[in-house]
Design an enzyme around this catalytic site. Structure first.
Site, PDB file in Angstrom:
ATOM      1  N   LYS A 232       0.827  -1.205   0.000  1.00 24.94           N
ATOM      2  CA  LYS A 232       0.000   0.000   0.000  1.00 24.94           C
ATOM      3  C   LYS A 232       0.860   1.253   0.000  1.00 24.94           C
ATOM      4  CE  LYS A 232      -4.121  -2.067   2.037  1.00 24.94           C
ATOM      5  NZ  LYS A 232      -5.036  -2.133   3.200  1.00 24.94           N
ATOM      6  N   ARG A 266      -1.822  -9.372   6.617  1.00 25.98           N
ATOM      7  CA  ARG A 266      -2.449  -9.716   5.329  1.00 25.98           C
ATOM      8  C   ARG A 266      -1.529  -9.216   4.224  1.00 25.98           C
ATOM      9  NH1 ARG A 266      -5.829  -7.047   1.673  1.00 25.98           N
ATOM     10  NH2 ARG A 266      -7.367  -8.378   0.614  1.00 25.98           N
TER      11      ARG A 266
END
Length: 286
Positions: A232, A266
């Site tokens: 991200k 994750r």
């Protein structure tokens, strides 16, 4: 952790988490959740596994690399994403879930969706966990579905629904309180709940950094905690890294999370992250 309850309703002291039909020992090791996006437009790997056969092979590979959960998504939730129809999302995820859930000793499968009908079809196909990026707040009926199927859930804080407080960490906790209340009122067992602070679903990278720095405090909230920072913007923007260059910075977030007691990370790159968190787990153990 879960168990006896304090006045604020937060459960403490349990050592087991129910993941679908299995059990996870809290605190023994950091779990790794492998991401399997069967979408054409996910920010990092969109289009790579849109074909069912390729997606099934990728899911098996994630398990072989050491994923403790495989998280399957059929709709991107990246900034500016375009919503797909219920039928389209079901057609993307259900064949993959059906194929993987029949594999011997395959890890628990999570369905990453915001749609009630998609979650229902996925649970019927063999998923055991619902990963809701709206934390049961946008669609409270999701909680009843999870309870009905005796499934587990990941409840993510989502700043796109607005901040509850000027304090980032306090706002996350208030959001979680609402999510947990909806879950418990619907009959979801408290030892089936995992919380996610929503890195990347914020307004700024400074807010994402504040979440990372506050992981110890958020873990002390009382429920198992998962973070999803993999590839991200928080792993790229601070050092001006492209998507393909964010492995090491992702590994740093995973190792840090493991060091402060986060229960699950994750990630896209399962093998590398498994090695990073297992090493940190060994360092932490006395």
């Amino acid at each position: 952790m879960m168990g006896e309850r304090e006045e604020n309703g937060i459960p403490l002291n349990s050592t087991k988490l129910k993941l679908g039909e299995g059990l996870w020992s809290i605190g023994e090791q950091t779990g790794v959740v492998g991401i399997l996006n069967v979408t054409p437009d996910s920010f990092s790997d969109g289009g790579e596994y849109a074909d069912v056969e390729l997606a099934v092979l990728k899911g098996k590979d994630l398990a072989d690399q050491g994923a403790d959960i495989v998280d399957i998504g059929g709709e991107s939730t990246r900034p500016g994403y375009e919503e797909v129809s219920i039928d389209e999302e079901i057609s993307r995820v259900v064949p993959v879930i059906s194929a993987l859930s029949t594999q011997e000793s395959f890890p628990p499968i999570s369905i990453d969706t915001t749609k009630l009908d998609v979650a229902r079809a996925s649970l019927d196909a063999g998923a055991g966990i619902v990963n809701d990026v709206w934390g049961f707040v946008r669609d409270p009926e999701m909680a009843g579905l999870v309870a009905e199927h005796k499934a587990s859930c990941i409840l993510m804080h989502n700043a796109r629904l607005g901040w509850r407080s000027n304090s980032i960490l306090d706002s996350i906790k208030r959001f979680w309180e609402e999510s947990i209340l909806r879950a418990e009122k619907a009959g979801v067992e408290e030892d089936r709940i995992i919380l996610d602070p929503g890195i990347g679903f914020t307004d700024t990278r400074d807010q994402d950094m504040a979440i990372l720095r506050g992981l110890s405090e958020l873990r002390a909230f009382g429920f198992p905690l998962m973070i999803g920072a993999s590839r991200k913007r928080i792993t790229g923007v601070p050092m001006n890294l492209s998507l393909k260059d964010r492995l090491e910075s992702t590994l740093a977030t995973s190792a840090f999370a493991a060091a402060v007691g986060v229960d699950f990370v994750r990630v896209h790159d399962v093998r590398e992250n498994v090695r990073a968190v297992r090493m940190m787990d060994m360092i932490r153990k006395k």
